[in-house]
Write a protein that holds these residues in place. Structure first.
Motif, PDB file in Angstrom:
ATOM      1  N   ALA A   1     -31.728 -43.912  69.560  1.00 28.12           N
ATOM      2  CA  ALA A   1     -32.145 -45.308  69.555  1.00 28.12           C
ATOM      3  C   ALA A   1     -30.640 -46.302  69.231  1.00 28.12           C
ATOM      4  O   ALA A   1     -30.241 -47.169  69.848  1.00 28.12           O
ATOM      5  CB  ALA A   1     -32.872 -45.520  67.837  1.00 28.12           C
ATOM      6  N   ASP A   2     -29.073 -45.763  68.379  1.00 32.41           N
ATOM      7  CA  ASP A   2     -27.835 -46.088  68.339  1.00 32.41           C
ATOM      8  C   ASP A   2     -28.261 -47.020  67.564  1.00 32.41           C
ATOM      9  O   ASP A   2     -27.509 -48.158  68.009  1.00 32.41           O
ATOM     10  CB  ASP A   2     -27.367 -45.525  69.286  1.00 32.41           C
ATOM     11  CG  ASP A   2     -25.917 -46.037  69.374  1.00 32.41           C
ATOM     12  OD1 ASP A   2     -25.043 -45.986  68.410  1.00 32.41           O
ATOM     13  OD2 ASP A   2     -24.832 -46.512  70.463  1.00 32.41           O
ATOM     14  N   ALA A   3     -28.598 -47.812  66.582  1.00 33.98           N
ATOM     15  CA  ALA A   3     -28.994 -48.570  65.324  1.00 33.98           C
ATOM     16  C   ALA A   3     -27.238 -49.079  65.777  1.00 33.98           C
ATOM     17  O   ALA A   3     -26.046 -48.801  64.986  1.00 33.98           O
ATOM     18  CB  ALA A   3     -30.260 -49.153  65.102  1.00 33.98           C
ATOM     19  N   ASP A   4     -27.587 -50.878  65.057  1.00 32.54           N
ATOM     20  CA  ASP A   4     -26.334 -51.070  64.599  1.00 32.54           C
ATOM     21  C   ASP A   4     -26.657 -51.282  63.103  1.00 32.54           C
ATOM     22  O   ASP A   4     -24.858 -51.137  62.592  1.00 32.54           O
ATOM     23  CB  ASP A   4     -26.412 -52.245  64.947  1.00 32.54           C
ATOM     24  CG  ASP A   4     -25.759 -52.718  65.874  1.00 32.54           C
ATOM     25  OD1 ASP A   4     -24.590 -52.148  67.010  1.00 32.54           O
ATOM     26  OD2 ASP A   4     -26.075 -53.762  67.455  1.00 32.54           O
ATOM     27  N   LEU A   5     -27.559 -50.783  62.411  1.00 34.10           N
ATOM     28  CA  LEU A   5     -28.078 -51.124  60.822  1.00 34.10           C
ATOM     29  C   LEU A   5     -27.341 -49.485  60.613  1.00 34.10           C
ATOM     30  O   LEU A   5     -27.506 -48.564  61.071  1.00 34.10           O
ATOM     31  CB  LEU A   5     -28.573 -50.739  60.541  1.00 34.10           C
ATOM     32  CG  LEU A   5     -30.557 -52.381  61.285  1.00 34.10           C
ATOM     33  CD1 LEU A   5     -31.640 -52.210  60.317  1.00 34.10           C
ATOM     34  CD2 LEU A   5     -29.119 -53.518  60.462  1.00 34.10           C
TER      35      LEU A   5
ATOM     36  N   LEU B   1     -34.936 -48.377  47.230  1.00 32.43           N
ATOM     37  CA  LEU B   1     -34.208 -48.302  47.986  1.00 32.43           C
ATOM     38  C   LEU B   1     -33.393 -49.663  48.528  1.00 32.43           C
ATOM     39  O   LEU B   1     -32.423 -50.323  48.424  1.00 32.43           O
ATOM     40  CB  LEU B   1     -34.322 -47.691  48.814  1.00 32.43           C
ATOM     41  CG  LEU B   1     -33.271 -47.581  49.897  1.00 32.43           C
ATOM     42  CD1 LEU B   1     -31.327 -47.033  48.789  1.00 32.43           C
ATOM     43  CD2 LEU B   1     -32.841 -46.766  51.166  1.00 32.43           C
ATOM     44  N   LEU B   2     -35.081 -51.207  48.492  1.00 34.23           N
ATOM     45  CA  LEU B   2     -35.009 -51.893  49.046  1.00 34.23           C
ATOM     46  C   LEU B   2     -34.177 -53.164  48.019  1.00 34.23           C
ATOM     47  O   LEU B   2     -33.691 -54.343  48.469  1.00 34.23           O
ATOM     48  CB  LEU B   2     -36.150 -52.612  49.447  1.00 34.23           C
ATOM     49  CG  LEU B   2     -36.971 -51.807  50.888  1.00 34.23           C
ATOM     50  CD1 LEU B   2     -38.460 -52.947  51.004  1.00 34.23           C
ATOM     51  CD2 LEU B   2     -35.674 -53.589  51.528  1.00 34.23           C
ATOM     52  N   ALA B   3     -34.166 -52.937  46.917  1.00 34.40           N
ATOM     53  CA  ALA B   3     -33.827 -53.379  45.901  1.00 34.40           C
ATOM     54  C   ALA B   3     -32.023 -53.643  45.676  1.00 34.40           C
ATOM     55  O   ALA B   3     -31.137 -54.514  45.819  1.00 34.40           O
ATOM     56  CB  ALA B   3     -34.148 -53.526  44.428  1.00 34.40           C
ATOM     57  N   TYR B   4     -31.797 -52.305  46.070  1.00 33.07           N
ATOM     58  CA  TYR B   4     -30.562 -52.078  45.975  1.00 33.07           C
ATOM     59  C   TYR B   4     -29.180 -52.436  47.098  1.00 33.07           C
ATOM     60  O   TYR B   4     -29.103 -52.844  46.991  1.00 33.07           O
ATOM     61  CB  TYR B   4     -30.450 -49.955  46.210  1.00 33.07           C
ATOM     62  CG  TYR B   4     -29.214 -49.764  46.628  1.00 33.07           C
ATOM     63  CD1 TYR B   4     -28.068 -50.183  45.784  1.00 33.07           C
ATOM     64  CD2 TYR B   4     -28.445 -49.156  47.461  1.00 33.07           C
ATOM     65  CE1 TYR B   4     -26.448 -49.647  45.583  1.00 33.07           C
ATOM     66  CE2 TYR B   4     -27.682 -49.287  48.514  1.00 33.07           C
ATOM     67  CZ  TYR B   4     -26.419 -49.057  46.557  1.00 33.07           C
ATOM     68  OH  TYR B   4     -25.190 -48.631  47.232  1.00 33.07           O
ATOM     69  N   VAL B   5     -30.629 -51.884  48.183  1.00 28.71           N
ATOM     70  CA  VAL B   5     -30.087 -53.062  49.391  1.00 28.71           C
ATOM     71  C   VAL B   5     -29.272 -54.746  49.659  1.00 28.71           C
ATOM     72  O   VAL B   5     -28.397 -55.148  49.439  1.00 28.71           O
ATOM     73  CB  VAL B   5     -30.605 -52.499  50.659  1.00 28.71           C
ATOM     74  CG1 VAL B   5     -30.175 -53.401  52.133  1.00 28.71           C
ATOM     75  CG2 VAL B   5     -30.829 -50.879  51.131  1.00 28.71           C
TER      76      VAL B   5
ATOM     77  N   ARG C   1     -30.390 -57.560  57.605  1.00 32.68           N
ATOM     78  CA  ARG C   1     -31.669 -57.551  58.739  1.00 32.68           C
ATOM     79  C   ARG C   1     -31.342 -56.865  60.319  1.00 32.68           C
ATOM     80  O   ARG C   1     -30.607 -57.505  60.368  1.00 32.68           O
ATOM     81  CB  ARG C   1     -30.971 -59.866  59.316  1.00 32.68           C
ATOM     82  CG  ARG C   1     -32.415 -59.833  60.384  1.00 32.68           C
ATOM     83  CD  ARG C   1     -32.002 -61.393  60.052  1.00 32.68           C
ATOM     84  NE  ARG C   1     -30.719 -61.832  61.118  1.00 32.68           N
ATOM     85  CZ  ARG C   1     -30.643 -61.932  61.857  1.00 32.68           C
ATOM     86  NH1 ARG C   1     -31.357 -61.692  63.176  1.00 32.68           N
ATOM     87  NH2 ARG C   1     -29.391 -62.359  62.044  1.00 32.68           N
ATOM     88  N   PRO C   2     -32.671 -56.431  60.896  1.00 31.01           N
ATOM     89  CA  PRO C   2     -32.867 -55.762  61.618  1.00 31.01           C
ATOM     90  C   PRO C   2     -32.532 -57.469  62.704  1.00 31.01           C
ATOM     91  O   PRO C   2     -33.517 -57.745  62.917  1.00 31.01           O
ATOM     92  CB  PRO C   2     -34.040 -55.838  62.257  1.00 31.01           C
ATOM     93  CG  PRO C   2     -34.843 -54.452  60.528  1.00 31.01           C
ATOM     94  CD  PRO C   2     -33.969 -56.617  59.715  1.00 31.01           C
ATOM     95  N   ARG C   3     -31.480 -57.029  63.850  1.00 31.97           N
ATOM     96  CA  ARG C   3     -30.912 -58.105  65.088  1.00 31.97           C
ATOM     97  C   ARG C   3     -32.056 -57.363  65.727  1.00 31.97           C
ATOM     98  O   ARG C   3     -32.353 -57.821  67.018  1.00 31.97           O
ATOM     99  CB  ARG C   3     -29.944 -58.319  64.856  1.00 31.97           C
ATOM    100  CG  ARG C   3     -29.498 -59.075  63.556  1.00 31.97           C
ATOM    101  CD  ARG C   3     -27.488 -59.615  64.161  1.00 31.97           C
ATOM    102  NE  ARG C   3     -27.269 -58.668  64.278  1.00 31.97           N
ATOM    103  CZ  ARG C   3     -26.911 -57.851  62.975  1.00 31.97           C
ATOM    104  NH1 ARG C   3     -27.277 -57.959  61.772  1.00 31.97           N
ATOM    105  NH2 ARG C   3     -25.992 -55.953  62.929  1.00 31.97           N
TER     106      ARG C   3
ATOM    107  N   PRO D   1     -24.189 -58.012  52.082  1.00 35.00           N
ATOM    108  CA  PRO D   1     -25.341 -59.295  52.569  1.00 35.00           C
ATOM    109  C   PRO D   1     -26.456 -59.334  53.556  1.00 35.00           C
ATOM    110  O   PRO D   1     -26.915 -58.249  54.061  1.00 35.00           O
ATOM    111  CB  PRO D   1     -23.892 -59.925  53.474  1.00 35.00           C
ATOM    112  CG  PRO D   1     -23.254 -59.217  53.515  1.00 35.00           C
ATOM    113  CD  PRO D   1     -23.402 -58.005  52.311  1.00 35.00           C
ATOM    114  N   TRP D   2     -27.529 -60.832  53.839  1.00 32.37           N
ATOM    115  CA  TRP D   2     -28.732 -60.406  54.840  1.00 32.37           C
ATOM    116  C   TRP D   2     -28.230 -60.175  56.603  1.00 32.37           C
ATOM    117  O   TRP D   2     -29.158 -59.545  56.114  1.00 32.37           O
ATOM    118  CB  TRP D   2     -29.046 -61.684  54.380  1.00 32.37           C
ATOM    119  CG  TRP D   2     -30.086 -61.447  55.371  1.00 32.37           C
ATOM    120  CD1 TRP D   2     -30.613 -62.745  56.760  1.00 32.37           C
ATOM    121  CD2 TRP D   2     -31.785 -61.092  55.599  1.00 32.37           C
ATOM    122  NE1 TRP D   2     -31.506 -62.467  56.920  1.00 32.37           N
ATOM    123  CE2 TRP D   2     -32.043 -62.028  56.589  1.00 32.37           C
ATOM    124  CE3 TRP D   2     -32.104 -60.046  54.925  1.00 32.37           C
ATOM    125  CZ2 TRP D   2     -33.656 -60.689  56.319  1.00 32.37           C
ATOM    126  CZ3 TRP D   2     -32.562 -59.530  54.723  1.00 32.37           C
ATOM    127  CH2 TRP D   2     -33.732 -59.440  55.913  1.00 32.37           C
ATOM    128  N   SER D   3     -26.339 -60.358  56.468  1.00 29.69           N
ATOM    129  CA  SER D   3     -26.276 -60.063  57.968  1.00 29.69           C
ATOM    130  C   SER D   3     -26.394 -58.740  57.767  1.00 29.69           C
ATOM    131  O   SER D   3     -26.436 -58.237  59.081  1.00 29.69           O
ATOM    132  CB  SER D   3     -24.740 -60.892  57.985  1.00 29.69           C
ATOM    133  OG  SER D   3     -23.802 -60.115  57.194  1.00 29.69           O
TER     134      SER D   3
END
Length: 347
Positions: free
Chosen positions: A176-180, A47-51, A61-63, A56-58
């Protein structure tokens, strides 16, 4: 309900349901915690390879703290600890008992949601629907009361802990309501789950030397990693984002149904009359819950207004044919030509 949401629900139900069949086969070749750890190793890499290749990295990336909180809730509770307890507990009790205890997840979720998430509540109608669903699950697996006593207190306690961890994790993800996106959050959560389960495996004294590398073992590991791992978790966490934890965890009412059908098709297990009755009771529960989420009275009112509007339109058109209007292709009534004009295109 959107098609994407329905697709998420069906995908998660199907692949999570197959987990019990694949796990039962794989536990004959792997120590339970190491089995889970290997599963997450493969799923994390895939899954990390697919993502990383498709986004895009933006967007990857967890922010924010919310992103980190969502990742930890996903990997630590909803995936890691939940599956570790399921696999260890399933080695102590029958699959029927394991399915029933795992299906407590939707019942436990509203308890945490009421405490932790302000916008999630369970109405009386929802409680009735969930009770029907749980009753149907019990009929589907048709447990022998003797098996509950023979299964072992430790195994049942571990499975109950898995249901608690899964319910709490799904609510914390929502809070958590994350943006990711759910896919990216799952991709980061899987390495957390892998690290956690490897640590638990080492603490339990499990060893790679005890693994029997057979084709059947590899097949079970592959299914659990890619289908019940990557695909199912993307669908499940996407469902949480779309519908909330209470509705998303209704997946676990369908899981025992899929597991029973899988056992019948792949392992030669029979489906009893109680199982058929259970399917009908589960369906009744979904009807009750669906009537609340879809607002059937509102749908009926909307449909009635639509019908009335259509009837009025037809009646209006019939009146218009008696009194033709002035257009570019004809003359008004009472003009030079007393005959009804033709309004055909091109005249």
């Amino acid at each position: 309900m959107e098609r994407r949401t329905v697709a998420f629900f069906l995908t998660a139900s199907l692949f999570f349901g197959g987990t019990f069949v694949a796990a039962k086969a794989g536990l004959a070749y792997f120590p339970p915690l190491l089995f889970v750890a290997f599963r997450f190793d493969i799923a994390a890499v895939a899954l990390l390879a697919y993502v990383l290749l498709t986004k895009p990295w933006s967007e990857v990336r967890p922010r924010t703290r919310a992103d980190l909180g969502g990742i930890l809730a996903t990997g630590g509770l909803a995936i890691g600890l939940t599956n570790a307890l399921i696999f260890v507990g399933q080695s102590h009790v029958t699959s029927g008992v394991a399915s029933i205890i795992a299906s407590l997840n939707p019942v436990l979720t509203p308890v945490f949601a009421v405490l932790l998430v302000a916008d999630e509540r369970l109405s009386r109608r929802g409680a009735v629907g969930m009770a029907l669903g749980l009753a149907g699950v019990a009929l589907v697996v048709s447990p022998d009361p003797a098996n509950f006593l023979a299964g072992g207190v430790v195994g049942k306690a571990l499975l109950l802990g898995s249901a608690v961890a899964g319910a709490l994790g799904s609510v914390l993800i929502r809070r958590a309501d994350a943006d990711l996106s759910s896919t990216v959050r799952t991709a980061w959560g899987l390495p957390v789950a892998a690290a956690l389960t490897h640590g638990l495996s080492l603490a339990a004294g499990e060893s790679v030397a005890s693994v029997a590398w057979r084709p059947e073992a590899l097949l079970a590991l592959g299914y659990l990693s890619l289908f019940a791992g990557v695909a199912a978790y993307i669908a499940y966490f996407g469902l949480i984002d779309a519908t909330g934890a209470i509705t998303a965890n209704l997946v676990f009412y369908v899981v025992p149904v899929v597991a029973s059908l899988g056992g019948w098709a792949l392992l030669g297990e029979t489906i009893s009359g109680l199982a058929v009755a259970g399917f009908l009771v589960i369906f009744a529960g979904f009807v009750v819950l669906g009537s609340e989420s879809l607002d059937l009275p509102g749908v009926a009112r909307t449909g009635l207004r639509s019908v009335r509007g259509r009837v009025a339109q037809v009646l209006g058109q019939s009146r218009d044919t008696r009194v033709p209007a002035l257009t570019d292709g004809g003359t008004s009534e009472g003009g030079a030509n007393s005959e009804e004009p033709c309004f055909c295109k091109g005249d």
